[in-house]
Design a protein around this motif. Structure first.
Motif, PDB file in Angstrom:
ATOM      1  N   LEU A 126     -54.118  40.985 -14.038  1.00 45.76           N
ATOM      2  CA  LEU A 126     -54.321  42.429 -13.882  1.00 45.76           C
ATOM      3  C   LEU A 126     -54.359  42.831 -12.416  1.00 45.76           C
ATOM      4  O   LEU A 126     -53.858  43.906 -12.041  1.00 45.76           O
ATOM      5  CB  LEU A 126     -55.611  42.837 -14.585  1.00 45.76           C
ATOM      6  CG  LEU A 126     -55.622  42.678 -16.109  1.00 45.76           C
ATOM      7  CD1 LEU A 126     -57.021  42.920 -16.653  1.00 45.76           C
ATOM      8  CD2 LEU A 126     -54.619  43.600 -16.766  1.00 45.76           C
ATOM      9  N   ALA A 127     -54.949  41.971 -11.571  1.00 52.62           N
ATOM     10  CA  ALA A 127     -54.984  42.266 -10.136  1.00 52.62           C
ATOM     11  C   ALA A 127     -53.579  42.276  -9.549  1.00 52.62           C
ATOM     12  O   ALA A 127     -53.242  43.131  -8.716  1.00 52.62           O
ATOM     13  CB  ALA A 127     -55.856  41.231  -9.421  1.00 52.62           C
ATOM     14  N   CYS A 128     -52.753  41.333  -9.962  1.00 56.32           N
ATOM     15  CA  CYS A 128     -51.365  41.293  -9.483  1.00 56.32           C
ATOM     16  C   CYS A 128     -50.590  42.536  -9.934  1.00 56.32           C
ATOM     17  O   CYS A 128     -49.824  43.117  -9.156  1.00 56.32           O
ATOM     18  CB  CYS A 128     -50.671  40.029  -9.989  1.00 56.32           C
ATOM     19  SG  CYS A 128     -51.208  38.499  -9.205  1.00 56.32           S
ATOM     20  N   LEU A 129     -50.769  42.921 -11.177  1.00 57.23           N
ATOM     21  CA  LEU A 129     -50.053  44.083 -11.693  1.00 57.23           C
ATOM     22  C   LEU A 129     -50.491  45.363 -10.993  1.00 57.23           C
ATOM     23  O   LEU A 129     -49.662  46.173 -10.554  1.00 57.23           O
ATOM     24  CB  LEU A 129     -50.283  44.198 -13.202  1.00 57.23           C
ATOM     25  CG  LEU A 129     -49.604  43.123 -14.052  1.00 57.23           C
ATOM     26  CD1 LEU A 129     -50.178  43.105 -15.466  1.00 57.23           C
ATOM     27  CD2 LEU A 129     -48.101  43.337 -14.104  1.00 57.23           C
ATOM     28  N   THR A 130     -51.799  45.541 -10.855  1.00 55.83           N
ATOM     29  CA  THR A 130     -52.312  46.751 -10.198  1.00 55.83           C
ATOM     30  C   THR A 130     -51.952  46.768  -8.717  1.00 55.83           C
ATOM     31  O   THR A 130     -51.476  47.782  -8.191  1.00 55.83           O
ATOM     32  CB  THR A 130     -53.837  46.822 -10.369  1.00 55.83           C
ATOM     33  OG1 THR A 130     -54.161  46.790 -11.765  1.00 55.83           O
ATOM     34  CG2 THR A 130     -54.389  48.095  -9.749  1.00 55.83           C
ATOM     35  N   GLY A 131     -52.180  45.641  -8.047  1.00 53.88           N
ATOM     36  CA  GLY A 131     -51.840  45.564  -6.631  1.00 53.88           C
ATOM     37  C   GLY A 131     -50.354  45.659  -6.382  1.00 53.88           C
ATOM     38  O   GLY A 131     -49.905  46.280  -5.401  1.00 53.88           O
ATOM     39  N   GLY A 132     -49.555  45.083  -7.275  1.00 52.59           N
ATOM     40  CA  GLY A 132     -48.106  45.107  -7.103  1.00 52.59           C
ATOM     41  C   GLY A 132     -47.525  46.493  -7.177  1.00 52.59           C
ATOM     42  O   GLY A 132     -46.681  46.884  -6.361  1.00 52.59           O
ATOM     43  N   VAL A 133     -47.985  47.299  -8.158  1.00 51.61           N
ATOM     44  CA  VAL A 133     -47.420  48.649  -8.292  1.00 51.61           C
ATOM     45  C   VAL A 133     -47.898  49.538  -7.149  1.00 51.61           C
ATOM     46  O   VAL A 133     -47.145  50.407  -6.657  1.00 51.61           O
ATOM     47  CB  VAL A 133     -47.765  49.241  -9.678  1.00 51.61           C
ATOM     48  CG1 VAL A 133     -49.235  49.610  -9.803  1.00 51.61           C
ATOM     49  CG2 VAL A 133     -46.887  50.443  -9.977  1.00 51.61           C
TER      50      VAL A 133
ATOM     51  N   LEU B 216     -45.508  41.647  -9.057  1.00 54.10           N
ATOM     52  CA  LEU B 216     -45.498  42.242 -10.393  1.00 54.10           C
ATOM     53  C   LEU B 216     -45.004  41.243 -11.435  1.00 54.10           C
ATOM     54  O   LEU B 216     -45.572  41.140 -12.533  1.00 54.10           O
ATOM     55  CB  LEU B 216     -44.613  43.490 -10.398  1.00 54.10           C
ATOM     56  CG  LEU B 216     -45.205  44.739  -9.757  1.00 54.10           C
ATOM     57  CD1 LEU B 216     -44.126  45.795  -9.543  1.00 54.10           C
ATOM     58  CD2 LEU B 216     -46.337  45.306 -10.612  1.00 54.10           C
ATOM     59  N   GLY B 217     -43.947  40.511 -11.107  1.00 56.01           N
ATOM     60  CA  GLY B 217     -43.435  39.503 -12.041  1.00 56.01           C
ATOM     61  C   GLY B 217     -44.449  38.409 -12.313  1.00 56.01           C
ATOM     62  O   GLY B 217     -44.603  37.951 -13.448  1.00 56.01           O
ATOM     63  N   VAL B 218     -45.155  37.973 -11.269  1.00 57.16           N
ATOM     64  CA  VAL B 218     -46.199  36.961 -11.436  1.00 57.16           C
ATOM     65  C   VAL B 218     -47.320  37.516 -12.315  1.00 57.16           C
ATOM     66  O   VAL B 218     -47.843  36.816 -13.198  1.00 57.16           O
ATOM     67  CB  VAL B 218     -46.750  36.522 -10.066  1.00 57.16           C
ATOM     68  CG1 VAL B 218     -48.006  35.668 -10.233  1.00 57.16           C
ATOM     69  CG2 VAL B 218     -45.684  35.748  -9.295  1.00 57.16           C
TER      70      VAL B 218
ATOM     71  N   ALA C 145     -53.627  53.743 -10.225  1.00 55.61           N
ATOM     72  CA  ALA C 145     -54.984  54.215 -10.531  1.00 55.61           C
ATOM     73  C   ALA C 145     -55.332  53.970 -11.997  1.00 55.61           C
ATOM     74  O   ALA C 145     -56.438  53.525 -12.326  1.00 55.61           O
ATOM     75  CB  ALA C 145     -55.103  55.694 -10.186  1.00 55.61           C
ATOM     76  N   ILE C 146     -54.390  54.270 -12.883  1.00 60.70           N
ATOM     77  CA  ILE C 146     -54.607  54.021 -14.310  1.00 60.70           C
ATOM     78  C   ILE C 146     -54.831  52.536 -14.564  1.00 60.70           C
ATOM     79  O   ILE C 146     -55.744  52.138 -15.301  1.00 60.70           O
ATOM     80  CB  ILE C 146     -53.408  54.545 -15.125  1.00 60.70           C
ATOM     81  CG1 ILE C 146     -53.338  56.068 -15.053  1.00 60.70           C
ATOM     82  CG2 ILE C 146     -53.498  54.084 -16.583  1.00 60.70           C
ATOM     83  CD1 ILE C 146     -52.065  56.648 -15.642  1.00 60.70           C
ATOM     84  N   CYS C 147     -54.012  51.699 -13.937  1.00 61.29           N
ATOM     85  CA  CYS C 147     -54.130  50.255 -14.116  1.00 61.29           C
ATOM     86  C   CYS C 147     -55.472  49.740 -13.602  1.00 61.29           C
ATOM     87  O   CYS C 147     -56.090  48.861 -14.219  1.00 61.29           O
ATOM     88  CB  CYS C 147     -52.986  49.534 -13.395  1.00 61.29           C
ATOM     89  SG  CYS C 147     -51.364  49.794 -14.112  1.00 61.29           S
ATOM     90  N   ALA C 148     -55.923  50.283 -12.480  1.00 60.74           N
ATOM     91  CA  ALA C 148     -57.199  49.845 -11.914  1.00 60.74           C
ATOM     92  C   ALA C 148     -58.350  50.174 -12.857  1.00 60.74           C
ATOM     93  O   ALA C 148     -59.231  49.337 -13.107  1.00 60.74           O
ATOM     94  CB  ALA C 148     -57.411  50.490 -10.545  1.00 60.74           C
ATOM     95  N   LEU C 149     -58.369  51.392 -13.386  1.00 64.86           N
ATOM     96  CA  LEU C 149     -59.433  51.793 -14.306  1.00 64.86           C
ATOM     97  C   LEU C 149     -59.415  50.946 -15.576  1.00 64.86           C
ATOM     98  O   LEU C 149     -60.466  50.478 -16.045  1.00 64.86           O
ATOM     99  CB  LEU C 149     -59.291  53.271 -14.647  1.00 64.86           C
ATOM    100  CG  LEU C 149     -59.544  54.261 -13.504  1.00 64.86           C
ATOM    101  CD1 LEU C 149     -59.208  55.677 -13.941  1.00 64.86           C
ATOM    102  CD2 LEU C 149     -60.993  54.185 -13.038  1.00 64.86           C
ATOM    103  N   LEU C 150     -58.230  50.755 -16.136  1.00 65.71           N
ATOM    104  CA  LEU C 150     -58.124  49.946 -17.344  1.00 65.71           C
ATOM    105  C   LEU C 150     -58.513  48.496 -17.078  1.00 65.71           C
ATOM    106  O   LEU C 150     -59.159  47.850 -17.913  1.00 65.71           O
ATOM    107  CB  LEU C 150     -56.704  50.017 -17.898  1.00 65.71           C
ATOM    108  CG  LEU C 150     -56.291  51.336 -18.563  1.00 65.71           C
ATOM    109  CD1 LEU C 150     -54.818  51.291 -18.954  1.00 65.71           C
ATOM    110  CD2 LEU C 150     -57.149  51.612 -19.784  1.00 65.71           C
TER     111      LEU C 150
END
Length: 536
Positions: free
Chosen positions: A362-369, A392-394, A512-517
């Motif tokens: 989740l950190a990679c996805l949120t940080g990546g976007v 994001l791929g990772v 922001a949405i990803c971070a909250l989720l």
């Protein structure tokens, strides 16, 4: 819709394995010439299906140029496939249990072949939209029945190896789809992409006589009231979201569509609560850890999936890339999926909890976007895009398949089939809606940013709305060509910057949405109402 496409086979395997093991479902129909043919047929299928998701977005500028389609009609080339794929996944599984998995696989392959052929031959965008919707129904039938065929054909360690190959094949389709579509569109035309789908699926269809038939003896039938209300609600929601920028968000048409979507979803909930064998067992949502795991694909959707059909068009406009170059750039975010699932397994083997691996994902996805939003600019090269796209791929690869396995450990054994179906349909449905919402947001934001600046270009006689539509369909050449040559470079830069500003806003909102989720998911996974075999 990609991540669910990738991991649905594994979830389907669990559900169908449990049924087959419990009831001895194999009927022995068909020649049963060998498990190798079944494996080859299903793996080829699972290589094809993800390319239909990731490749169509790259084709949109070419399709729009040939058919002179409006943006909203053009978007349904992608949305139509996503909508029907998501909506008919559970119905396809129930039908496969009733009429036979081989028969359902054959019907899905025939429909996908016919729909892909019609897509390749379509001269009208609305016919193409219908054909893509039909292809999505075929894909749902193929995915549910294909994973069931493998689960009833292989057992023990062989089954484990087979479903590892399933992950590789599906990941390969995801990784190569955009690039393959770009290469084919630039060399042979966009129709060749769908034509190739038809030819490859025809090969799959030829293997059907050699597959073994099996059925679910305890099959409860298709929840048609639930299916109809769910499909109707999802369709109205997507249609209202897509048409919002065109008709106006406060227009009676859009408000009516959105109200109808809410009404049908309420009816769907009431129907499901009263059925003995519902499409969705809504009681599962009382389990906080199950709900948290179901939210992980939603984070994947906002951080990763929305980029697959939309980012190539940005690269075409802001960078002047070819479809081939845009598709190749997308490999930066898709190729890691082939490698990082192995890393996730090793991290768990080395003592990291599954909850911690999810947190890292989740950190990679949120940080990546969020990172992608900061580096995006007109003319940005692959070297600058590489880091955020790889991250994001990772991020996706770390939870690839892991979510499906974890879901089955936090529910009662008799609920694993319902849990897997719930996860996969929610995953596909959220992707379909989020892609439509992101596309609409981009249209609105681009139109707003261009409106004030067009007064500096009096020689351009179009309006900001149609210009925003063109840019978001990947076409800046047409509008730019209407201006005198000496103004074209400045106009192109103006368009590229307006599109970039809109993209940065959407990406930051997604982050922001990803971070909250992500925070909510991490907290909910810590709850342990009762001990389970998986360390979360």
């Amino acid at each position: 819709m990609v991540h669910e496409t990738l991991s649905s086979p594994k979830a389907g395997r669990t559900r169908e394995t449990r049924r087959a093991t419990a009831t001895g479902t194999g009927t022995g129909s068909g020649s049963g010439a060998g498990p190798g043919i079944a494996l080859a047929a299903v793996l080829l299928t699972l290589l094809i299906l993800p390319t239909a998701v990731t490749g169509s977005g790259v084709l949109l500028p070419h399709i729009g140029h040939d058919t002179y389609a409006s943006l909203d009609a053009l978007q349904w080339v992608v949305h139509g496939y996503n909508l029907t794929f998501a909506s008919f996944l559970l119905a396809g599984g129930s039908l496969a249990d009733l009429i036979g998995r081989r028969r359902m696989f054959a019907a899905g392959a025939a429909l996908f072949t016919a729909a892909s052929s019609a897509s390749a031959l379509a001269t009208d965008v609305y016919l193409l939209d219908l054909a893509r919707g039909a292809a999505g129904i075929g894909a749902a039938a193929l995915l549910t029945s294909g994973s069931s065929i493998l689960a009833t054909t292989f057992a023990g360690r062989a089954r484990t190896r087979v479903f590892t190959a399933v992950g590789v094949a599906t990941g390969g389709g995801l990784a190569l789809g955009a690039m393959a579509a770009g290469v084919l569109a630039d060399t042979l035309g966009w129709r060749s992409f769908y034509g190739l789908h038809a030819l490859l699926m025809l090969l799959v269809l030829l293997t059907v006589p050699y597959l073994r038939e099996s059925r679910g003896e305890s099959a409860a039938g298709v929840d048609w009231p639930g299916t109809v209300t769910f499909v109707g609600s999802l369709f109205l929601l997507m249609l209202g979201t897509v048409e919002g920028p065109q008709w106006g968000w406060s227009s009676p048409g859009v408000l009516g569509l959105l109200a109808g979507a809410v009404l049908l979803m309420v009816v769907f909930g009431l129907v499901e609560r009263r059925r003995q064998h519902p499409m969705f067992d809504l009681r599962l949502l009382r389990n906080a850890r199950f709900t948290a795991l179901c939210l992980i694909p939603v984070v994947v959707t906002f951080a990763y999936v929305i980029l697959l059909p939309l980012l190539p068009n940005y690269l075409l406009v802001a960078n002047g890339s070819t479809s081939r170059a845009a598709g190749t750039t997308m490999l930066l975010m898709t190729l890691p999926i082939l490698l990082t699932p192995v890393l996730a397994g090793k991290l768990i083997k080395w003592g990291l909890s599954t909850r911690s691996v999810f947190a890292l994902s989740l950190a990679c996805l949120t940080g990546g976007v969020a990172w992608l939003a900061t580096v995006l600019r007109p003319g940005v090269g692959p070297a600058e895009l590489a880091a955020p796209l790889i991250v994001l791929g990772v991020g996706l690869g770390l939870n690839f398949g892991l979510v499906d396995g974890a879901v089955l450990t936090v529910v009662a054994p008799e609920s694993t089939g319902a849990a897997a179906g719930f996860l996969n349909t929610l995953r596909l449905g959220s992707e379909a809606v989020a892609i439509a919402a992101a596309g609409s947001a981009l249209v609105n934001l681009v139109e707003h940013r261009l409106r004030g600046g067009l007064q500096d270009f009096p020689d351009y006689h179009g309006d900001s709305g149609s210009l925003a539509d063109s840019l978001n369909s990947g076409d800046a050449t047409g509008p730019t060509a209407t201006l005198p040559s000496e103004l074209q470079p400045r106009f192109s830069a103006f368009l590229a910057q307006g599109l970039t500003d809109a993209w940065q806003t959407v990406l930051l909102a997604s982050a922001a949405i990803c971070a909250l989720l992500s925070v909510a998911i991490y907290v909910m996974l810590a709850e342990r109402p009762d001990p389970g075999p998986t360390r979360l």
